[in-house]
Design a protein around this motif. Structure first.
Motif, PDB file in Angstrom:
ATOM      1  N   PHE A  39      45.093  54.515  29.009  1.00 23.18           N
ATOM      2  CA  PHE A  39      43.708  54.618  28.578  1.00 23.18           C
ATOM      3  C   PHE A  39      42.791  53.992  29.624  1.00 23.18           C
ATOM      4  CE2 PHE A  39      39.991  52.794  26.421  1.00 23.18           C
ATOM      5  CZ  PHE A  39      39.478  53.931  25.822  1.00 23.18           C
ATOM      6  N   LYS A  40      41.758  54.749  30.008  1.00 24.70           N
ATOM      7  CA  LYS A  40      40.706  54.236  30.882  1.00 24.70           C
ATOM      8  C   LYS A  40      39.386  54.822  30.402  1.00 24.70           C
ATOM      9  CE  LYS A  40      43.289  53.291  34.988  1.00 24.70           C
ATOM     10  NZ  LYS A  40      43.262  53.048  36.375  1.00 24.70           N
ATOM     11  N   LEU A  41      38.358  53.986  30.402  1.00 25.92           N
ATOM     12  CA  LEU A  41      37.051  54.426  29.944  1.00 25.92           C
ATOM     13  C   LEU A  41      35.984  53.651  30.709  1.00 25.92           C
ATOM     14  CD1 LEU A  41      35.295  56.024  27.890  1.00 25.92           C
ATOM     15  CD2 LEU A  41      35.559  54.087  26.332  1.00 25.92           C
ATOM     16  N   ALA A  44      40.524  49.226  30.400  1.00 20.85           N
ATOM     17  CA  ALA A  44      41.827  49.673  30.899  1.00 20.85           C
ATOM     18  C   ALA A  44      42.874  49.260  29.878  1.00 20.85           C
ATOM     19  CB  ALA A  44      42.135  49.044  32.247  1.00 20.85           C
ATOM     20  N   GLY A  45      43.749  50.212  29.576  1.00 22.42           N
ATOM     21  CA  GLY A  45      44.800  49.940  28.610  1.00 22.42           C
ATOM     22  C   GLY A  45      46.000  50.814  28.876  1.00 22.42           C
ATOM     23  N   HIS A  50      27.809  40.722  40.201  1.00 18.63           N
ATOM     24  CA  HIS A  50      28.807  40.119  39.307  1.00 18.63           C
ATOM     25  C   HIS A  50      29.875  41.145  38.952  1.00 18.63           C
ATOM     26  CE1 HIS A  50      26.229  36.588  38.620  1.00 18.63           C
ATOM     27  NE2 HIS A  50      25.234  37.458  38.559  1.00 18.63           N
ATOM     28  N   ASP A  51      31.104  40.712  39.022  1.00 25.64           N
ATOM     29  CA  ASP A  51      32.247  41.536  38.635  1.00 25.64           C
ATOM     30  C   ASP A  51      33.136  40.639  37.771  1.00 25.64           C
ATOM     31  OD1 ASP A  51      34.415  43.197  38.372  1.00 25.64           O
ATOM     32  OD2 ASP A  51      34.506  43.733  40.493  1.00 25.64           O
ATOM     33  N   ILE A  52      33.017  40.781  36.469  1.00 26.37           N
ATOM     34  CA  ILE A  52      33.696  39.865  35.546  1.00 26.37           C
ATOM     35  C   ILE A  52      34.822  40.605  34.845  1.00 26.37           C
ATOM     36  CG2 ILE A  52      33.416  38.340  33.562  1.00 26.37           C
ATOM     37  CD1 ILE A  52      30.402  38.222  34.297  1.00 26.37           C
ATOM     38  N   LEU A  53      36.005  40.038  34.924  1.00 24.04           N
ATOM     39  CA  LEU A  53      37.183  40.619  34.293  1.00 24.04           C
ATOM     40  C   LEU A  53      37.506  39.826  33.028  1.00 24.04           C
ATOM     41  CD1 LEU A  53      39.349  42.800  34.588  1.00 24.04           C
ATOM     42  CD2 LEU A  53      40.754  41.096  35.754  1.00 24.04           C
ATOM     43  N   PHE A  54      37.454  40.514  31.895  1.00 30.00           N
ATOM     44  CA  PHE A  54      37.775  39.904  30.613  1.00 30.00           C
ATOM     45  C   PHE A  54      39.165  40.359  30.194  1.00 30.00           C
ATOM     46  CE2 PHE A  54      33.158  40.318  30.558  1.00 30.00           C
ATOM     47  CZ  PHE A  54      32.743  39.081  30.083  1.00 30.00           C
ATOM     48  N   SER A  55      39.892  39.467  29.565  1.00 38.15           N
ATOM     49  CA  SER A  55      41.132  39.890  28.921  1.00 38.15           C
ATOM     50  C   SER A  55      40.847  40.000  27.431  1.00 38.15           C
ATOM     51  CB  SER A  55      42.261  38.891  29.196  1.00 38.15           C
ATOM     52  OG  SER A  55      41.900  37.606  28.750  1.00 38.15           O
ATOM     53  N   ARG A 111      44.195  46.247  27.899  1.00 37.50           N
ATOM     54  CA  ARG A 111      44.707  45.167  28.747  1.00 37.50           C
ATOM     55  C   ARG A 111      43.560  44.370  29.345  1.00 37.50           C
ATOM     56  NH1 ARG A 111      47.867  49.336  30.934  1.00 37.50           N
ATOM     57  NH2 ARG A 111      46.566  49.197  32.776  1.00 37.50           N
ATOM     58  N   SER A 112      42.479  45.075  29.703  1.00 35.51           N
ATOM     59  CA  SER A 112      41.357  44.375  30.329  1.00 35.51           C
ATOM     60  C   SER A 112      40.046  45.108  30.094  1.00 35.51           C
ATOM     61  CB  SER A 112      41.594  44.224  31.832  1.00 35.51           C
ATOM     62  OG  SER A 112      41.581  45.484  32.455  1.00 35.51           O
ATOM     63  N   ILE A 113      38.969  44.331  30.198  1.00 34.16           N
ATOM     64  CA  ILE A 113      37.615  44.843  30.114  1.00 34.16           C
ATOM     65  C   ILE A 113      36.898  44.271  31.330  1.00 34.16           C
ATOM     66  CG2 ILE A 113      35.499  44.968  28.729  1.00 34.16           C
ATOM     67  CD1 ILE A 113      38.373  43.662  26.896  1.00 34.16           C
TER      68      ILE A 113
END
Length: 151
Positions: free
Chosen positions: A81-83, A77-78, A134-139, A125-127
């Motif tokens: 931008f979304k992918l 997410a940016g 598991h649901d891991i949010l990376f910056s 902004r995030s990956i």
């Protein structure tokens, strides 16, 4: 009982305070530049091409420990931008590292050539990694440049 809690730890706040040290230790131990960081995992990634097919190769180092048979999804997410990428192989497994409590999970994701350019030009902004429960949010990891006068 106090002896056991000292051995194995009983407070989640202790674990969370140590996770920052773990992230720093992971970044310092591995010579590659991180792509993203979460609370207790570091994401290393890069694009690769093999026979005209493009892959977004990831290595997650940290406390993620998973044995998967149903694949994974990686979301970017940016700004405008979304992918969403799907894992190339449905089956993969975390491996223990030499350092206690640290695991290494390698996952390759399929990516179309048209999406490669968009991803390279995006301001992320995030990956987000979704695998099993598991649901891991990376910056996005940003290196702060410092001027070294020793060189």
């Amino acid at each position: 009982m106090a002896f056991l809690s000292q051995l194995f730890g009983s407070k989640t706040s202790d674990r969370k305070s140590k996770s920052n040290d773990t992230i720093e230790a992971i970044i310092n131990d591995i010579e590659n530049k991180p792509f993203g960081v979460s609370e207790s995992n570091v994401l290393f990634a890069g694009l690769n091409e093999l026979g005209g097919y493009f892959f977004f190769q990831t290595v997650i180092v940290g406390d993620l420990n998973v044995k998967c048979k149903n694949g994974a999804q990686l979301y970017f997410a940016g700004d405008d931008f979304k992918l969403k990428l799907e894992a190339d192989m449905p089956e993969f497994e975390s491996e223990n590292s030499d350092i206690k409590g640290r695991n290494v999970t390698k996952i390759d994701f399929q990516i179309e050539e048209s999406e490669v350019k968009k991803l390279e030009n995006a301001t992320l902004r995030s990956i987000q990694l979704k695998v099993k429960k598991h649901d891991i949010l990376f910056s996005k990891y940003v290196v702060i440049e410092s001027s070294d006068e020793e060189e």
